[in-house]
Design a protein around this motif. Structure first.
Motif, short mmCIF file in Angstrom:
data_model
loop_
_atom_site.label_atom_id
_atom_site.label_comp_id
_atom_site.label_asym_id
_atom_site.label_seq_id
_atom_site.Cartn_x
_atom_site.Cartn_y
_atom_site.Cartn_z
N ALA A 144 0.83 -1.21 0.00
CA ALA A 144 0.00 0.00 0.00
C ALA A 144 0.87 1.25 0.00
O ALA A 144 0.48 2.29 -0.56
N ASP A 145 2.05 1.18 0.59
CA ASP A 145 2.93 2.35 0.61
C ASP A 145 3.44 2.67 -0.80
O ASP A 145 3.68 3.84 -1.13
N LEU A 146 3.62 1.64 -1.64
CA LEU A 146 4.06 1.90 -3.01
C LEU A 146 3.00 2.73 -3.74
O LEU A 146 3.31 3.69 -4.44
N ASP A 147 1.73 2.34 -3.55
CA ASP A 147 0.65 3.09 -4.20
C ASP A 147 0.53 4.49 -3.60
O ASP A 147 0.30 5.46 -4.32
N ALA A 148 0.72 4.58 -2.29
CA ALA A 148 0.61 5.90 -1.65
C ALA A 148 1.72 6.83 -2.14
O ALA A 148 1.49 8.03 -2.36
N ALA A 149 2.93 6.28 -2.31
CA ALA A 149 4.03 7.12 -2.79
C ALA A 149 3.73 7.59 -4.22
O ALA A 149 3.93 8.77 -4.56
N PHE A 150 3.20 6.70 -5.03
CA PHE A 150 2.87 7.09 -6.41
C PHE A 150 1.76 8.15 -6.40
O PHE A 150 1.83 9.16 -7.12
N ALA A 151 0.76 7.94 -5.56
CA ALA A 151 -0.34 8.91 -5.49
C ALA A 151 0.19 10.28 -5.09
O ALA A 151 -0.26 11.31 -5.58
N ALA A 152 1.18 10.31 -4.21
CA ALA A 152 1.68 11.60 -3.71
C ALA A 152 2.59 12.29 -4.73
O ALA A 152 2.52 13.51 -4.89
N THR A 153 3.45 11.55 -5.40
CA THR A 153 4.48 12.19 -6.23
C THR A 153 4.22 12.07 -7.73
O THR A 153 4.82 12.78 -8.52
N GLY A 154 3.39 11.09 -8.14
CA GLY A 154 3.18 10.83 -9.57
C GLY A 154 4.33 10.05 -10.18
O GLY A 154 4.38 9.84 -11.39
N LEU A 155 5.27 9.61 -9.36
CA LEU A 155 6.41 8.82 -9.84
C LEU A 155 6.40 7.48 -9.11
O LEU A 155 6.19 7.44 -7.89
N TRP A 156 6.63 6.42 -9.85
CA TRP A 156 6.57 5.10 -9.23
C TRP A 156 7.90 4.77 -8.58
O TRP A 156 8.95 4.80 -9.22
N ASP A 157 7.83 4.46 -7.27
CA ASP A 157 9.03 4.24 -6.47
C ASP A 157 8.95 2.83 -5.89
O ASP A 157 7.98 2.49 -5.22
N ALA A 158 9.97 2.02 -6.13
CA ALA A 158 9.98 0.64 -5.62
C ALA A 158 10.46 0.57 -4.18
O ALA A 158 10.42 -0.49 -3.58
N ALA A 159 10.94 1.69 -3.63
CA ALA A 159 11.57 1.62 -2.30
C ALA A 159 11.20 2.81 -1.41
O ALA A 159 12.08 3.42 -0.79
N PRO A 160 9.89 3.13 -1.29
CA PRO A 160 9.57 4.26 -0.41
C PRO A 160 9.73 3.88 1.06
O PRO A 160 9.77 2.70 1.39
N VAL A 161 9.83 4.88 1.92
CA VAL A 161 9.76 4.65 3.37
C VAL A 161 8.61 5.48 3.92
O VAL A 161 8.30 6.55 3.39
N THR A 162 8.00 4.97 4.99
CA THR A 162 6.89 5.67 5.64
C THR A 162 7.31 5.98 7.07
O THR A 162 7.89 5.11 7.72
N HIS A 163 7.02 7.20 7.53
CA HIS A 163 7.42 7.52 8.90
C HIS A 163 6.44 8.48 9.53
O HIS A 163 5.67 9.15 8.85
N GLU A 164 6.50 8.53 10.87
CA GLU A 164 5.69 9.49 11.62
C GLU A 164 6.33 10.88 11.51
O GLU A 164 7.50 11.00 11.10
N PRO A 165 5.60 11.95 11.89
CA PRO A 165 6.20 13.29 11.84
C PRO A 165 7.35 13.46 12.85
O PRO A 165 8.34 14.11 12.55
N PHE A 166 7.23 12.89 14.03
CA PHE A 166 8.22 13.12 15.09
C PHE A 166 9.57 12.53 14.70
O PHE A 166 9.66 11.46 14.11
#
Ligand code: CS2
Length: 501
Positions: free
Chosen positions: A242-264
């Motif tokens: 789901a993070d791969l799709d979320a990264a694409f939705a956010a940037t419009g570029l397909w990324d095979a290696a996104p990271v997800t993190h909290e704000p803190f």
């Protein structure tokens, strides 16, 4: 990895097509030289130190590009190299999602494929810092004492095959030896793992390993090297599809290696670098201090201690994530009491900080609905985590003659967890370097709760020689374990926090 045909892949050539709102590297990547070699290229460093570095490079240019080294598997390299090292960091908080494309990663190496390339890069004078996030077990040490495990098969291998090291300690020592013989000074070793006195611990491991090779080398490292301790903090769950799709939705570029993190995020670093050579990480909010110990105690014991307690109790109770665990009234009451009654009274607050407020903020961070941090992920490698997260607080409280029912419940839940069967009689996929030893201890002990607890407490690598001999500790863990077996994790948590109130 197949890229969906209609999606342009993230790369230096497509970067300019990123959706408006995406934060892009604010520096010239072409000109960026590598100054930091990072061992252990997992999600954490890519969502933590790399982001601090990108922000600093946008303010002041410097030779602080990262080369990432995977010590085990090639998968990060396989995903990142086709993207020129670029990846997306997705920040998820109550205000929604924001995306940043990170640019400081200039090279990715896989040590088992080419250990010589890794050592050569670290031996080059341009490498000023070697940082590490190899997880607790990556140090091949005895968790109870912090000393090098000289019998560890990978350590034995590295002592016999200097030029083909497999372990973090082995590559560091080999690279330092090359630098010494080439007349180049050492790099700073910057440990960014959740270990107690992490700089001091790694310096001891490096010194002891080097001494087994050559006493002169050990003395040179001792005299010229630097191993500042750090406290690192950011919740970074393992990436999902789901993070791969979320990264694409956010940037419009397909990324095979996104990271997800909290704000803190937080990074506290002792300011002791060889020749003072380091990025100005303070310009991105890191704190340089004389002594990291009070920050480290606070973080390891309050955050990581509660994480582990919630991971075992939560997993047993069927909670998939930390968010689900703290949404349960019994576990929420338990963790609140654990902080208030047993951990905070044993931890001195760092200057200007209030630990009650810190715990309140932790509960909010743990409750972040946008971060799905799996209890199973945190439950991994408990034998390596418990000593600094839970047992150090236990020792302090026992020394003061104070009760430990809530800490004992966390230990009991871990014992129940490593037994390998959950409360619904489903098998648990226990990942731990000592999993077989722990299981054998339990299997050999039979059904009696006291015997089962004693069998596990006898594992000295976790409990040391002292805790199994403490009747107060043994009785508290046995009582908690018996309660867990009889009533389940939620009821046991509820009962012990009521009793503590
Ligand atoms: C967690 C940590 O996986 C774990 O064991 O407790 O990774 C934790 O999320 C980080 O230390 C937070 O800074």
């Amino acid at each position: 990895m197949t890229v969906p045909a209609e999606r342009p892949r993230l790369s230096p050539a497509t970067l300019a097509q990123a959706r408006p709102g995406t934060i892009l590297p604010g520096f010239d990547r072409e000109k960026l030289r590598v100054g930091v070699v990072h061992l252990g290229l997992g999600a954490f460093v890519r969502a933590h130190a790399a982001l601090y570095t990108d922000e600093v490079l946008a303010q002041e240019p410097g030779p602080w590009g990262f080369a990432g080294v995977s010590l085990k598997r090639p998968d990060q390299r396989d995903r990142l190299v086709p993207q020129g090292g670029l990846y997306t960091a997705l920040q998820r908080g109550p205000e929604g999602v924001s995306a940043r494309i990170v640019g400081c990663l200039k090279a990715v190496l896989v040590a088992p494929e080419d250990p010589e390339a890794v050592v050569a890069m670290m031996a080059d004078r341009s490498a000023r810092i070697v940082s590490l996030t190899v997880t607790e077990k990556g140090y091949c040490h005895d968790p109870a004492t912090g000393l090098l495990d000289e019998h560890h098969p990978d350590i034995r291998h590295d002592l016999e095959n200097h030029g083909e090291p497999r372990t973090a300690v082995g590559v560091i020592v080999e690279a330092l030896e090359r630098r010494r013989s080439n007349g180049v000074g050492p790099f700073t070793v910057l440990c960014c793992d959740n270990l107690p006195h992490n700089g001091r611990l790694v310096s001891g491991l490096v010194r002891d390993f080097a001494a087994l090779r050559d006493g002169g080398l050990a003395a040179w490292i001792e005299t010229h090297g630097a191993f500042p301790s750090t406290m690192v903090d950011r919740i970074v769950p393992a990436a999902t599809e789901a993070d791969l799709d979320a990264a694409f939705a956010a940037t419009g570029l397909w990324d095979a290696a996104p990271v997800t993190h909290e704000p803190f995020r937080q990074w506290v670093i002792e300011d002791r670098f060889v020749d003072g050579a380091r990025p100005s990480w303070d310009k991105a909010g890191a704190q340089f201090v004389e002594d990291v110990a009070p920050y480290e105690h606070m973080k390891l014991r309050l955050l990581n201690g509660a994480h582990s307690a919630l991971a075992y109790l939560g997993y047993l109770a069927g909670c998939e994530t930390i968010g689900e665990a703290v949404a349960d009234p019994a576990l929420r009451a338990y963790v609140t009491a654990l902080w208030r009654d047993e951990i905070i009274p044993a931890v001195p607050a760092p200057p200007g900080l209030d630990l009650g407020d810190y715990a309140g903020d932790l509960l909010e961070r743990f409750s972040n609905p946008a971060i799905r941090h799996r209890t199973w992920q945190i439950a991994m490698d408990g034998s390596q985590k418990l000593p600094q997260r839970i047992l150090s607080t236990v020792r302090d409280r026992l020394a003061q003659g104070r009760p430990i029912p809530l800490l004992a419940l966390a230990v009991a839940a871990w014992i129940r967890y490593v037994g390998g069967v959950d409360e619904a009689f489903r098998p648990i996929d226990v990942r731990d370097p000592l999993a077989d030893r722990l299981k054998a201890a339990l299997d050999g002990a039979g059904p009696d709760p006291a015997a089962r607890v004693q069998a596990v407490l006898g594992v000295e690598a976790v409990f040391g020689p002292d805790l199994p001999r403490s009747p107060v500790f043994g009785e508290a863990v046995t009582a908690a374990y018996a309660r867990l077996l009889a009533h389940g994790a939620l009821a046991a948590a509820a009962a012990s926090s009521r009793a503590s109130a």
